[in-house]
Design a protein around this motif. Structure first.
Motif, PDB file in Angstrom:
ATOM      1  N   UNK A   1      34.626   8.532  -6.018  1.00 54.96           N
ATOM      2  CA  UNK A   1      33.877   9.773  -6.270  1.00 54.96           C
ATOM      3  C   UNK A   1      33.518  10.531  -4.990  1.00 54.96           C
ATOM      4  N   UNK A   2      33.891   9.995  -3.837  1.00 61.90           N
ATOM      5  CA  UNK A   2      33.532  10.624  -2.560  1.00 61.90           C
ATOM      6  C   UNK A   2      34.063  12.045  -2.418  1.00 61.90           C
ATOM      7  N   UNK A   3      35.226  12.312  -2.965  1.00 60.22           N
ATOM      8  CA  UNK A   3      35.825  13.642  -2.816  1.00 60.22           C
ATOM      9  C   UNK A   3      35.002  14.738  -3.487  1.00 60.22           C
ATOM     10  N   UNK A   4      34.134  14.374  -4.418  1.00 63.19           N
ATOM     11  CA  UNK A   4      33.355  15.384  -5.149  1.00 63.19           C
ATOM     12  C   UNK A   4      31.958  15.604  -4.569  1.00 63.19           C
ATOM     13  N   UNK A   5      31.672  15.009  -3.408  1.00 66.77           N
ATOM     14  CA  UNK A   5      30.333  15.149  -2.819  1.00 66.77           C
ATOM     15  C   UNK A   5      30.433  15.550  -1.341  1.00 66.77           C
ATOM     16  N   UNK A   6      29.314  16.016  -0.819  1.00 62.35           N
ATOM     17  CA  UNK A   6      29.167  16.288   0.609  1.00 62.35           C
ATOM     18  C   UNK A   6      28.200  15.246   1.148  1.00 62.35           C
ATOM     19  N   UNK A   7      28.652  14.471   2.088  1.00 70.41           N
ATOM     20  CA  UNK A   7      27.813  13.422   2.656  1.00 70.41           C
ATOM     21  C   UNK A   7      26.981  13.982   3.804  1.00 70.41           C
ATOM     22  N   UNK A   8      25.670  13.689   3.789  1.00 66.31           N
ATOM     23  CA  UNK A   8      24.767  14.148   4.848  1.00 66.31           C
ATOM     24  C   UNK A   8      23.878  12.990   5.281  1.00 66.31           C
ATOM     25  N   UNK A   9      23.427  13.056   6.536  1.00 64.32           N
ATOM     26  CA  UNK A   9      22.639  11.963   7.095  1.00 64.32           C
ATOM     27  C   UNK A   9      21.196  12.337   7.425  1.00 64.32           C
ATOM     28  N   UNK A  10      20.836  13.619   7.286  1.00 59.85           N
ATOM     29  CA  UNK A  10      19.467  14.022   7.621  1.00 59.85           C
ATOM     30  C   UNK A  10      19.091  15.281   6.847  1.00 59.85           C
ATOM     31  N   UNK A  11      17.789  15.539   6.795  1.00 60.72           N
ATOM     32  CA  UNK A  11      17.325  16.766   6.151  1.00 60.72           C
ATOM     33  C   UNK A  11      17.757  18.020   6.901  1.00 60.72           C
ATOM     34  N   UNK A  12      17.673  18.070   8.231  1.00 52.10           N
ATOM     35  CA  UNK A  12      18.164  19.277   8.910  1.00 52.10           C
ATOM     36  C   UNK A  12      19.651  19.548   8.613  1.00 52.10           C
TER      37      UNK A  12
ATOM     38  N   UNK B   1       0.884  -1.160   0.000  1.00 52.34           N
ATOM     39  CA  UNK B   1       0.000   0.000   0.000  1.00 52.34           C
ATOM     40  C   UNK B   1       0.927   1.216   0.000  1.00 52.34           C
ATOM     41  N   UNK B   2       1.428   1.567  -1.176  1.00 48.42           N
ATOM     42  CA  UNK B   2       2.532   2.505  -1.319  1.00 48.42           C
ATOM     43  C   UNK B   2       2.263   3.872  -0.713  1.00 48.42           C
ATOM     44  N   UNK B   3       1.007   4.269  -0.621  1.00 47.31           N
ATOM     45  CA  UNK B   3       0.700   5.581  -0.037  1.00 47.31           C
ATOM     46  C   UNK B   3       1.079   5.647   1.440  1.00 47.31           C
ATOM     47  N   UNK B   4       1.193   4.482   2.079  1.00 47.41           N
ATOM     48  CA  UNK B   4       1.555   4.422   3.500  1.00 47.41           C
ATOM     49  C   UNK B   4       3.061   4.403   3.724  1.00 47.41           C
ATOM     50  N   UNK B   5       3.848   4.326   2.669  1.00 43.45           N
ATOM     51  CA  UNK B   5       5.298   4.376   2.824  1.00 43.45           C
ATOM     52  C   UNK B   5       5.648   5.741   3.418  1.00 43.45           C
ATOM     53  N   UNK B   6       6.387   5.770   4.514  1.00 46.30           N
ATOM     54  CA  UNK B   6       6.634   7.050   5.183  1.00 46.30           C
ATOM     55  C   UNK B   6       7.621   7.945   4.438  1.00 46.30           C
ATOM     56  N   UNK B   7       7.457   9.248   4.631  1.00 48.49           N
ATOM     57  CA  UNK B   7       8.452  10.190   4.105  1.00 48.49           C
ATOM     58  C   UNK B   7       9.696  10.165   4.981  1.00 48.49           C
ATOM     59  N   UNK B   8      10.784  10.679   4.465  1.00 43.33           N
ATOM     60  CA  UNK B   8      11.979  10.861   5.280  1.00 43.33           C
ATOM     61  C   UNK B   8      11.656  11.870   6.380  1.00 43.33           C
ATOM     62  N   UNK B   9      12.157  11.643   7.570  1.00 41.89           N
ATOM     63  CA  UNK B   9      11.901  12.590   8.663  1.00 41.89           C
ATOM     64  C   UNK B   9      12.345  14.012   8.289  1.00 41.89           C
ATOM     65  N   UNK B  10      11.432  14.954   8.472  1.00 42.61           N
ATOM     66  CA  UNK B  10      11.737  16.370   8.248  1.00 42.61           C
ATOM     67  C   UNK B  10      11.733  16.843   6.816  1.00 42.61           C
ATOM     68  N   UNK B  11      11.416  15.963   5.865  1.00 50.13           N
ATOM     69  CA  UNK B  11      11.546  16.326   4.458  1.00 50.13           C
ATOM     70  C   UNK B  11      10.612  17.459   4.035  1.00 50.13           C
TER      71      UNK B  11
END
Length: 182
Positions: free
Chosen positions: A157-168, A43-53
């Motif tokens: 390719x890690x050097x060309x990106x900024x890694x983040x773990x949350x929306x805030x 029931x795909x509509x019940x799939x939760x959003x990412x916290x804080x998105x």
């Protein structure tokens, strides 16, 4: 300034990460769905959003990018249809201020690159390092909550990106980067 945001794993949580069924030495993952960009509940509509998105995207729309926020997602036709229905069901466009016309789908990961170039994107958020590696025209790339096995596979390719773990965390970093440039 213009930003592209992936959907599966960035806006919509992936079911295989919510309910892992296979444990490996590197952590828990469902091997059968590891290559999918979006893995929705039945029931795909019940799939939760990412916290804080919703609040985070509303902030980047109102404070940084305005009408230049685009969703760019790789998926098949079935998941595209379900993703569009999920966005509508969650009142996504009203809650974030992102225009429904700013949603773009493609069928391969590499196909995100020409979309990003055509839209003139300056920022991009994706949960796959492989995808970000194709986006040569995008100077600000953010790797959002990646899977460790995928990072290991594309670590050069890690050097060309900024890694983040949350929306805030992402909103703060975008704010810092945009205020420093202009």
């Amino acid at each position: 300034m213009r930003i592209g945001v992936d959907i599966g794993g960035v806006i919509i949580q992936q079911v295989d990460r919510l309910y892992p069924i296979e444990t490996t030495a590197q952590g828990t993952e469902r091997a059968d769905e590891a290559d999918q960009d979006t893995s929705l509940l039945e029931d795909f509509r019940r799939t939760p959003p990412m916290p804080g998105v919703f609040d985070a995207l509303a902030t980047v729309v109102s404070e940084v990018f305005g009408e230049h926020v685009h969703l760019v997602s790789k998926c098949g036709e079935r998941v595209e249809q379900r993703s569009r229905l999920w966005l509508a069901h969650h009142d996504f466009y009203r809650r974030t201020g992102i225009a429904a016309d700013n949603v773009h789908f493609c069928r391969t990961r590499e196909a995100k690159a020409p979309i990003a170039a055509a839209l003139g994107l300056t920022h991009f958020v994706d949960d796959r390092l492989e995808v970000l590696s194709y986006l040569d025209t995008v100077p600000n790339r953010f790797l959002f909550r990646p899977r460790e096995h995928e990072v290991r596979s594309h670590r050069r390719h890690l050097a060309s990106v900024h890694r983040v773990e949350s929306w805030p965390e992402l909103v703060t970093l975008i704010g810092e980067r945009t205020s420093a440039t202009g």
